[in-house]
Structures are given as structure tokens and as C-alpha cells.
Design a protein around this motif. Sequence first.
Motif, PDB file in Angstrom:
ATOM      1  N   ARG A   1       1.006  -1.253  -0.210  1.00  0.00           N
ATOM      2  CA  ARG A   1      -0.171   0.168   0.034  1.00  0.00           C
ATOM      3  C   ARG A   1       0.529   1.406   0.198  1.00  0.00           C
TER       4      ARG A   1
ATOM      5  N   ARG B   1       0.815   3.675  -2.769  1.00  0.00           N
ATOM      6  CA  ARG B   1       0.153   5.618  -3.101  1.00  0.00           C
ATOM      7  C   ARG B   1       1.215   6.400  -2.985  1.00  0.00           C
TER       8      ARG B   1
ATOM      9  N   THR C   1      -6.070  -5.500  -0.060  1.00  0.00           N
ATOM     10  CA  THR C   1      -5.272  -4.311  -0.109  1.00  0.00           C
ATOM     11  C   THR C   1      -6.796  -3.342  -0.461  1.00  0.00           C
TER      12      THR C   1
ATOM     13  N   ALA D   1      -7.652  -3.523   4.015  1.00  0.00           N
ATOM     14  CA  ALA D   1      -5.996  -3.419   4.083  1.00  0.00           C
ATOM     15  C   ALA D   1      -5.997  -1.927   4.959  1.00  0.00           C
TER      16      ALA D   1
END
Length: 353
Positions: free
Chosen positions: A104, A108, A340, A344
Motif C-alpha cells: 500500500r 500510494r 489491499t 487494508a
Amino acid sequence: MRIGLVGAGRIGAFHAGTLAAHGDVAELLVADADPARAGEVAARHGGRALPVAELFAARPDAVVIAAATGTHAELLARAARLGVPVFCEKPLARDLAGTVAAVRAAERAGTLLQVGFQRRFDPEYAAAREAVRAGKVGRLHTVRTVSSDAVPPPASYVPLSGGLYRDCLIHDFDALRWVTGLEVTEVYAAGANVGADYFRAASDVDTGAVLLTLEGGVLATATATRYHAAGYDVRMELAGTDGQVTVGTGPRAPLGAALPPPGPGPRRPAPPPPPWSGFLDRFATAYAAELAVFLRVVRGEAANPCPPRDALRALLIAEACERSRAEHRPVRPAAPDRLTEEWAAAAPAAPGD
């Protein structure tokens, strides 16, 4: 390019030699938890040793992470914050939650994260992939993989390794997906302890076997052991309706000697070459190739050949195996997209995320 290397142990030292010899690496920065070890590796390869914080402060063009598993998550988060491209040895983190957080964080930040599954860069695995994808074996129906260590790892390593399925067989799980192009839909795993007690003490097994069902009903078996005195043995066989391809069955494969035929026979052949001694021996070419490709990816000349979601998929297969072994039943691997995107939010964030 200026490349940072974090971790100067066995694989880190090997990577240092590869990077130092590459024509595109103008400076090699080396950091390790043991400053003396970092200094020795840096001096051997014409690099510069410095602490981890100073390595990142120097803003290298890319970083190779080959440090202890427990440090990966924090190092990956630091690289993501700085926007530094990273090559990271598997695993991305010590557990599933940490792996999801690392994936992640990279996604990001929009930073490059290439994971070190070196078998993807081995010429034999690449040839098998090409043959299967081109239909040269016909309709694929059976896959067999073997991963056997010549000697077991030290007792201090086992509690931190993640276990046989996550540490060793995870390479076979990634190779299964990469070579066949198929996802694993179900696993049934078993394990045993035939050697030292420290495996059992760490809730691990030293010998394991997995029956995997792939998309389309293709069946695969994956076996592994920490005790294979004949030598380091990594093989793959892919059988279809029109033929079969194999990986790892060359003259250095530790397959044992065949019994001689009865009666007088032909002249005794020359002794074979020594069997593979370990992973650095067997996959030296692949380890060098994956870093060469990483540098090309950093320069924008190639696509990421092993993105972090592929590492997550392989880990989810290993996690399903652990659950199957514990519960003595078939288990379906979790879907990475669900983890995810839905789960997440409840997973611990990577440091700095």
C-alpha cells in the motif's frame, strides 16, 4: 547512477559485487547493522560505507534492500517517503499485515518496488515459461516442483524465517504463477519434522508437501526439505497433453546415481560435475540478471518484472498452506485485491505511512 545497498550479509555481499561491476553504477553506498561488515564489503568493491540514515540522506538514485527481514517494512516506508526506487529481497515484511502495508505504501507513493524472486530471471525457468505459454506441451495438466536445501539453516534463523512455506516454498509458488500464467485456487498442505528439534520449537517443519489446484483444474505438487545431503535441488516439471518441459535437471542436479545394470557393461563414464551447493551457486546468473533489469527499470527502459502485488499473491498461497497444515483441510488462498482494498484499512500501517 548512485546506488544504495542496505544489508551486507551473504546475499548483500553478492549484490555488492554485481552492482560494483555494472557499468551504470558510478557509486555504491553500503549500510549494514554491523558497521564493520558494511566497511569490509564496501572496501572490497570500491564503495563507501555509511549508516542507514546517512545512506538515505544522500538521496541515491535507487536502493537495494538485502537486510534482515524484520527491517524491510521500515526501510521500504522510508524509501517510499523519499520517492526512491527500491529492489527488495523477499519477503517485503515479516507477516501478512506488514506486507499489505508495504504494498500500500509503495502504491500510494507511486514509487518503484521490485521484489527479488530470482527464479524469474533464470534461463531455464524463462524457457519453460515460453514453452508453456506457446502451447508446446499442449494442454497443461500437471506440474511438479522440488526445493531441497543441501544443509539446514542455523537454529537462529528459523524463528525469524516465517517457516518453510513462507521462506522456501514461496519461490515455487511464485514460479508456478509466473511460468503457467495461472492462479492457485486451492491448497492442501502437510509437514513433518525429521531433523533438528529447533524447527519444531519454532512451530515450523523441516519437510513439507503441498497439493495445489490451479485455474482450469491443473494439478501441481510442491515438495521441500531442509535436509538433502546429495546437494541443493531445485526442479520443476510441467506436463501437458503434447509433451513435457523440465527445469533443473542438468548435470549438476543432485539426482543420485542409478544402479548399474547386471552383468558386464560399458566402460565407466567420467564422474559428473559437483552438485549445486546452495542457492547462490545455482542462481548466480539469475541474481545478477535481476539487478541488471532493476537498473533498466530505474532508467525507465523496462517495465517492473516483479511488482509487489505478485509478492503478495505468493505470500497468500504460503499463508493458505500454513492454515491447511494446521487444520488438516483444503484452503483457498485469499484474494489480494480484497486485502489491499477492503482489509487494508484495518491492517497496521507501515512506519511513516
